[in-house]
Design a protein around this motif. Structure first.
Motif, PDB file in Angstrom:
ATOM      1  N   LYS A 109       0.808  -1.214   0.000  1.00 33.51           N
ATOM      2  CA  LYS A 109       0.000   0.000   0.000  1.00 33.51           C
ATOM      3  C   LYS A 109       0.848   1.275   0.000  1.00 33.51           C
ATOM      4  O   LYS A 109       0.327   2.360  -0.266  1.00 33.51           O
ATOM      5  CB  LYS A 109      -0.918   0.022   1.227  1.00 33.51           C
ATOM      6  CG  LYS A 109      -2.089  -0.941   1.133  1.00 33.51           C
ATOM      7  CD  LYS A 109      -2.943  -0.875   2.383  1.00 33.51           C
ATOM      8  CE  LYS A 109      -3.573   0.479   2.622  1.00 33.51           C
ATOM      9  NZ  LYS A 109      -4.672   0.799   1.688  1.00 33.51           N
TER      10      LYS A 109
ATOM     11  N   ASN B  25      -5.781  -0.393  -2.121  1.00 31.68           N
ATOM     12  CA  ASN B  25      -5.326   0.750  -2.899  1.00 31.68           C
ATOM     13  C   ASN B  25      -3.948   1.188  -2.418  1.00 31.68           C
ATOM     14  O   ASN B  25      -3.544   0.878  -1.287  1.00 31.68           O
ATOM     15  CB  ASN B  25      -6.301   1.929  -2.771  1.00 31.68           C
ATOM     16  CG  ASN B  25      -6.507   2.353  -1.318  1.00 31.68           C
ATOM     17  OD1 ASN B  25      -7.260   1.728  -0.578  1.00 31.68           O
ATOM     18  ND2 ASN B  25      -5.801   3.390  -0.896  1.00 31.68           N
ATOM     19  N   ARG B  26      -3.246   1.901  -3.261  1.00 32.62           N
ATOM     20  CA  ARG B  26      -2.021   2.560  -2.840  1.00 32.62           C
ATOM     21  C   ARG B  26      -2.388   3.736  -1.949  1.00 32.62           C
ATOM     22  O   ARG B  26      -3.437   4.367  -2.116  1.00 32.62           O
ATOM     23  CB  ARG B  26      -1.224   3.055  -4.058  1.00 32.62           C
ATOM     24  CG  ARG B  26      -0.644   1.943  -4.905  1.00 32.62           C
ATOM     25  CD  ARG B  26       0.535   1.262  -4.243  1.00 32.62           C
ATOM     26  NE  ARG B  26       1.663   2.175  -4.082  1.00 32.62           N
ATOM     27  CZ  ARG B  26       2.795   1.858  -3.439  1.00 32.62           C
ATOM     28  NH1 ARG B  26       2.925   0.641  -2.891  1.00 32.62           N
ATOM     29  NH2 ARG B  26       3.772   2.723  -3.331  1.00 32.62           N
TER      30      ARG B  26
ATOM     31  N   GLY C 215      -3.198   7.068  -0.442  1.00 28.50           N
ATOM     32  CA  GLY C 215      -3.533   8.339  -1.067  1.00 28.50           C
ATOM     33  C   GLY C 215      -4.431   8.225  -2.275  1.00 28.50           C
ATOM     34  O   GLY C 215      -4.894   9.239  -2.793  1.00 28.50           O
ATOM     35  N   GLN C 216      -4.686   6.994  -2.738  1.00 24.42           N
ATOM     36  CA  GLN C 216      -5.569   6.782  -3.876  1.00 24.42           C
ATOM     37  C   GLN C 216      -6.879   6.139  -3.413  1.00 24.42           C
ATOM     38  O   GLN C 216      -6.949   5.559  -2.335  1.00 24.42           O
ATOM     39  CB  GLN C 216      -4.895   5.894  -4.924  1.00 24.42           C
ATOM     40  CG  GLN C 216      -3.621   6.481  -5.510  1.00 24.42           C
ATOM     41  CD  GLN C 216      -3.037   5.614  -6.609  1.00 24.42           C
ATOM     42  OE1 GLN C 216      -3.768   5.015  -7.393  1.00 24.42           O
ATOM     43  NE2 GLN C 216      -1.714   5.535  -6.669  1.00 24.42           N
ATOM     44  N   ALA C 217      -7.904   6.242  -4.233  1.00 24.25           N
ATOM     45  CA  ALA C 217      -9.194   5.636  -3.907  1.00 24.25           C
ATOM     46  C   ALA C 217      -9.116   4.121  -4.093  1.00 24.25           C
ATOM     47  O   ALA C 217      -8.406   3.642  -4.987  1.00 24.25           O
ATOM     48  CB  ALA C 217     -10.290   6.214  -4.800  1.00 24.25           C
TER      49      ALA C 217
ATOM     50  N   GLN D  33      -3.515  -0.897  -9.344  1.00 19.67           N
ATOM     51  CA  GLN D  33      -2.772  -0.110  -8.361  1.00 19.67           C
ATOM     52  C   GLN D  33      -1.694  -0.925  -7.659  1.00 19.67           C
ATOM     53  O   GLN D  33      -0.567  -0.466  -7.477  1.00 19.67           O
ATOM     54  CB  GLN D  33      -3.733   0.447  -7.302  1.00 19.67           C
ATOM     55  CG  GLN D  33      -4.680   1.514  -7.773  1.00 19.67           C
ATOM     56  CD  GLN D  33      -5.376   2.182  -6.599  1.00 19.67           C
ATOM     57  OE1 GLN D  33      -4.752   2.529  -5.598  1.00 19.67           O
ATOM     58  NE2 GLN D  33      -6.687   2.357  -6.716  1.00 19.67           N
TER      59      GLN D  33
END
Length: 216
Positions: free
Chosen positions: A61, A149-150, A152-154, A165
């Motif tokens: 992540k 998700n990574r 900071g991403q959704a 991702q």
């Protein structure tokens, strides 16, 4: 060439469905990572009792240990096995809203051999209302699970979107199609009195107050 695999469980019938569940469970027992559907968002899962697997989850992540990982369980009774004494508010809330979109924060038993990050002695627990994940949990026991998700991403709306991702950071993706629930779980801290809503999600404060009227 990718090293991960996506397995479709959205319409799989027996025995293909059972084989997919067993494969996911065995992957997790081997200390590797699996992306699972839940009743809220897709989650990236690891064996909660393997510090190496949890570290791999955080690395996939792009998050540090200062973001401890929640734990999913297969039934409400597991709550009592993970804490020294379950707070009455946590028991009341989980009896009403599990399985479902409720996460409770409780003090975990110091006898547990796990490392979920910098937790301060607490753990966030949830029982999801999702057949696929519950079937896996029945075979593995508690899993450390964070949104797929990574940082900071959704979260990916599908298993394939999560794979875009996370890529080879995860070994196996269970694809169940786009999930109906876009909201994350509501998080309640039951280590304080009165209990405190940390994040309002799929469950509203009014719904929680039907069970615990003084919730903050």
């Amino acid at each position: 060439m990718t090293a991960y695999e996506i397995v479709d469980v959205s319409s799989a019938a027996e025995p293909a469905y059972g084989l997919a569940i067993e494969r996911a469970a065995n992957t997790l027992k081997d200390g590797r990572l699996v992306v699972l559907p839940t009743d809220t968002v897709y989650g990236i899962a690891a064996d909660a009792f393997s510090s190496a697997a949890v570290a791999a989850l955080l690395a996939a992540k792009g998050r540090g240990r200062d973001y401890p990982v929640p734990v999913l369980v297969a039934n409400p009774g597991v709550l009592h096995g993970l804490v020294t004494v379950a707070p009455p508010t946590a028991v009341a809330l989980t009896e009403r809203f599990w399985p479902g979109a409720l996460t409770v924060i409780v003090d975990y038993s110091r006898s547990l051999a796990w490392d979920l990050g910098e937790t301060g002695g607490t753990v966030a627990l949830r029982m999801p209302n999702c057949r696929v994940t519950l079937d896996v949990l029945e075979r593995t026991g508690p899993l450390a699970v964070s949104s797929a998700n990574r940082h900071g991403q959704a979260p990916g709306a599908t298993g394939a979107a999560a794979a875009e991702q996370l890529g080879d950071g995860v070994d196996l993706y269970l694809e169940a199609g786009e999930l109906p629930g876009a909201l994350p779980s509501t998080i309640v801290d039951c280590t304080v009195t009165p209990p405190q809503v940390v994040r309002e999600g799929a469950l509203t404060i009014d719904q929680l107050r039907e069970v615990v009227p003084d919730i903050a």
